[in-house]
Scaffold this active site. Structure first.
Site, mmCIF file in Angstrom:
data_model
loop_
_atom_site.group_PDB
_atom_site.id
_atom_site.type_symbol
_atom_site.label_atom_id
_atom_site.label_comp_id
_atom_site.label_asym_id
_atom_site.label_seq_id
_atom_site.Cartn_x
_atom_site.Cartn_y
_atom_site.Cartn_z
ATOM 1 N N ASP A 156 -1.991 2.107 -10.880
ATOM 2 C CA ASP A 156 -1.813 3.297 -10.043
ATOM 3 C C ASP A 156 -0.935 4.330 -10.753
ATOM 4 O OD1 ASP A 156 -3.258 2.207 -7.902
ATOM 5 O OD2 ASP A 156 -1.486 1.135 -7.160
ATOM 6 N N ASP A 163 -7.573 1.767 -6.794
ATOM 7 C CA ASP A 163 -7.049 2.041 -5.451
ATOM 8 C C ASP A 163 -6.950 3.563 -5.396
ATOM 9 O OD1 ASP A 163 -6.210 1.356 -2.927
ATOM 10 O OD2 ASP A 163 -4.771 -0.143 -3.630
ATOM 11 N N LYS A 199 -9.408 0.569 -1.814
ATOM 12 C CA LYS A 199 -9.837 0.000 -3.099
ATOM 13 C C LYS A 199 -11.320 0.271 -3.338
ATOM 14 C CE LYS A 199 -6.511 -3.727 -2.522
ATOM 15 N NZ LYS A 199 -6.044 -3.360 -1.154
ATOM 16 N N CYS A 222 8.931 -5.411 -11.515
ATOM 17 C CA CYS A 222 7.920 -5.062 -12.511
ATOM 18 C C CYS A 222 8.014 -3.564 -12.784
ATOM 19 C CB CYS A 222 6.532 -5.384 -11.994
ATOM 20 S SG CYS A 222 6.430 -7.006 -11.220
ATOM 21 N N CYS A 277 5.639 -1.117 -10.890
ATOM 22 C CA CYS A 277 5.429 -1.396 -9.460
ATOM 23 C C CYS A 277 4.866 -0.189 -8.702
ATOM 24 C CB CYS A 277 6.743 -1.818 -8.815
ATOM 25 S SG CYS A 277 6.563 -2.129 -7.045
ATOM 26 N N ARG A 314 -7.916 -4.587 9.337
ATOM 27 C CA ARG A 314 -6.817 -5.314 8.703
ATOM 28 C C ARG A 314 -5.680 -4.379 8.336
ATOM 29 N NH1 ARG A 314 -11.073 -4.224 5.613
ATOM 30 N NH2 ARG A 314 -10.980 -4.150 3.327
ATOM 31 N N CYS A 322 12.527 -8.115 -4.539
ATOM 32 C CA CYS A 322 11.664 -8.985 -5.352
ATOM 33 C C CYS A 322 12.586 -9.785 -6.255
ATOM 34 C CB CYS A 322 10.727 -8.169 -6.235
ATOM 35 S SG CYS A 322 9.567 -7.193 -5.274
ATOM 36 N N ARG A 361 4.979 0.266 -5.590
ATOM 37 C CA ARG A 361 5.882 0.681 -4.511
ATOM 38 C C ARG A 361 7.303 0.904 -4.988
ATOM 39 N NH1 ARG A 361 3.106 -3.452 -1.457
ATOM 40 N NH2 ARG A 361 1.198 -2.383 -0.893
ATOM 41 N N ARG A 373 -4.932 1.115 7.034
ATOM 42 C CA ARG A 373 -5.903 1.929 6.316
ATOM 43 C C ARG A 373 -7.338 1.562 6.686
ATOM 44 N NH1 ARG A 373 -4.021 4.391 2.217
ATOM 45 N NH2 ARG A 373 -3.047 2.720 1.023
ATOM 46 N N TYR A 374 -7.578 0.274 6.871
ATOM 47 C CA TYR A 374 -8.918 -0.199 7.222
ATOM 48 C C TYR A 374 -8.902 -0.585 8.698
ATOM 49 C CZ TYR A 374 -9.240 -0.933 2.124
ATOM 50 O OH TYR A 374 -9.242 -0.783 0.768
HETATM 51 C C1 LIG Z 1 -5.255 -3.918 -0.375
HETATM 52 C C2 LIG Z 1 -5.058 -3.543 0.997
HETATM 53 C C3 LIG Z 1 -5.629 -4.292 2.036
HETATM 54 C C4 LIG Z 1 -6.468 -5.520 1.789
HETATM 55 O O1 LIG Z 1 -7.663 -5.223 1.106
HETATM 56 P P1 LIG Z 1 -8.728 -6.356 0.805
HETATM 57 O O2 LIG Z 1 -9.766 -5.684 -0.026
HETATM 58 O O3 LIG Z 1 -9.239 -6.841 2.119
HETATM 59 O O4 LIG Z 1 -8.023 -7.439 0.049
HETATM 60 C C5 LIG Z 1 -5.413 -3.871 3.310
HETATM 61 N N1 LIG Z 1 -4.685 -2.767 3.590
HETATM 62 C C6 LIG Z 1 -4.134 -2.030 2.612
HETATM 63 C C7 LIG Z 1 -3.363 -0.819 2.978
HETATM 64 C C8 LIG Z 1 -4.303 -2.397 1.277
HETATM 65 O O5 LIG Z 1 -3.736 -1.659 0.320
HETATM 66 S S1 SF4 Z 2 4.761 -5.265 -8.401
HETATM 67 FE FE1 SF4 Z 2 6.490 -4.416 -7.232
HETATM 68 S S2 SF4 Z 2 6.404 -5.463 -5.261
HETATM 69 FE FE2 SF4 Z 2 5.173 -6.680 -6.698
HETATM 70 S S3 SF4 Z 2 6.600 -8.193 -7.528
HETATM 71 FE FE3 SF4 Z 2 6.566 -6.487 -8.950
HETATM 72 S S4 SF4 Z 2 8.290 -5.195 -8.294
HETATM 73 FE FE4 SF4 Z 2 7.831 -6.584 -6.608
#
Ligand SMILES: *Cc1c(COP(=O)(O)O)cnc(C)c1O
Ligand code: SF4
Length: 391
Positions: A296, A333, A340, A132, A135, A119, A128, A137, A115-116
């Site tokens: 989210d 996000d 973010k 949670c 979650c 990184r 996991c 995802r 996305r960035y």
């Molecule tokens: C959160 C996230 C990051 C890291 O973001 P930082 O602000 O640098 O901690 C990188 N890629 C994705 C897709 C993310 O969701």
């Molecule tokens: S938020 Fe989702 S990915 Fe993170 S520990 Fe909980 S269940 Fe696992």
């Protein structure tokens, strides 16, 4: 909780402490059915209906360690609320999205979100130790999406190798610490062998949900591949038990800088006093609060979501009122994949070239005179900052 308090729960009263304190025993004895749940807590009708119904919805899995922290009589217990589903999970709000951060459409290869520019987020596993209920995802976590397949990880690593702008790799999932030490070692070694990868971060919740995962053997793998940063997901002060403090201490002693990530959750941590207590506990455990996330809009989580203003009010009650290290960044996000976006109280009362009027944490107003010449005056943005002021 006293380490051996689990013995008050009849089903585990004969488990030796040496066994209780192992990751393997805990994972093999996870709670996944309503019958098992009944042996630990007084299950409410809503919990029973939600656990029984599952029908392909987000998996439940609760390690005995976590279950022993749940209040058996209080359905609002924050530890319990995060792990045991309610009927509300079956309600879909019009705001809900299946993939709220549009991660699937930002994956150049399976399991890699780019996305960035500099990184990436590398999803290495869908498992996991505790699932949670909120979650982000849940569309892939606990399923067989296949992130941990060797071929997928290798394709993701090839992508990173061929994109020289990527200097920071965030490993997440699922929970990367559910992988074996050997597998982690392998993945970390491959990433660290890429010259432009400056460091790796691990996003995990295991030090909190199942702290016995943190062993000397894990620590030696992490030490070997330094620098490694770790973001640990913490939501409530009750999570910071002696076992968790010990796990964080071992990681910190291994030279792993620890940050926390917290999801703002209605009825769990949406009050300034709870967040402040959590962050104080974290600083004592050598964890630096990093992010608070607005929850989210994941499908079936509307009962966990509160307003963005609630998060801003929490920050207002932290900044200046406690140690600066105890004040994380509150972010939304962006749904759709914008990344973010920080949101905070505004401390700028007014601004014009040469003069900034600010208010402090206690509401007192101060003026800062800028040293501006004619050149800077011409360049400076006029009067109002581009964002709304808090009242
Ligand atoms: C959160 C996230 C990051 C890291 O973001 P930082 O602000 O640098 O901690 C990188 N890629 C994705 C897709 C993310 O969701
Ligand atoms: S938020 Fe989702 S990915 Fe993170 S520990 Fe909980 S269940 Fe696992």
């Amino acid at each position: 909780m006293n380490v051996e308090a689990y013995r008050r729960i009849p089903v585990w009263k004969d488990v030796p402490l040496e066994e209780w304190e192992t990751y393997g025993w805990q994972m093999r004895h996870r709670i996944t059915t309503v019958e098992q749940l009944r042996q630990v807590i007084h299950v409410t009708p809503s919990e029973e209906a939600a656990v029984t119904k599952r029908d392909g919805r987000f998996i439940m899995g609760i390690p005995p360690y976590w279950a022993a922290l749940m209040d058996p009589d209080d359905p609002t217990c924050p530890i319990r609320r995060q792990a045991v589903p309610l009927e509300e999970e079956y309600y879909t709000s019009p705001n809900d999205l299946v993939d709220p951060l549009a991660e699937d459409s930002h994956m150049p290869v399976p399991g890699l979100v780019h996305r960035y520019p500099d990184r990436v987020l590398l999803l290495v596993v869908e498992v996991c130790s505790m699932y949670c209920r909120f979650c982000t995802r849940s569309r892939v976590v606990g399923t067989s999406a296949g992130f941990s397949r060797g071929a997928n990880i290798d394709a993701a690593i090839d992508y990173i190798r061929s994109h020289r702008k990527i200097r920071d790799v965030l490993i997440s999932g699922g929970d990367p610490l559910t992988l074996s030490d050997e597998r982690l070692d392998e993945i970390l070694a491959k990433l660290k062998a890429i010259p432009h990868v400056e460091f790796v971060r691990i996003g995990t919740r295991n030090p909190v949900t199942l702290p016995y995962r943190v062993t000397e053997s894990l620590c030696s793998v992490l030490k070997k591949h330094k620098p490694i940063w770790m973001s640990v997901h913490f939501n409530h002060p009750k999570e910071v038990t002696p076992a968790v403090k010990r796990a964080c201490g071992m990681l910190a002693d291994s030279g792993v800088p620890l940050g926390s990530q917290t999801v703002l959750l209605k009825g769990i941590n949406d009050r300034p006093a709870i967040m402040k207590k959590l962050f104080h506990e974290l600083l004592k455990s050598r964890v630096r609060p990093y992010y608070i996330y607005q929850c989210d809009p994941v499908r079936g989580t509307s009962h966990f979501r509160t307003t963005v203003a609630t998060g801003v009010q929490i920050l207002e009650k932290l900044r200046g009122h406690t140690t600066g290290y105890a004040v994380p960044t509150f972010v939304v996000d962006a749904p759709g994949g914008g990344g973010k976006i920080p949101v905070m109280p505004s401390y700028v009362v007014s601004y014009k070239p040469g003069e900034v009027v600010l208010r402090n944490y206690a509401g007192k107003v101060y003026t800062y005179k800028e040293e501006v010449g004619t050149d800077e005056r011409a360049k400076a943005p006029l009067a109002e900052p581009s964002y709304a002021l808090a009242d």
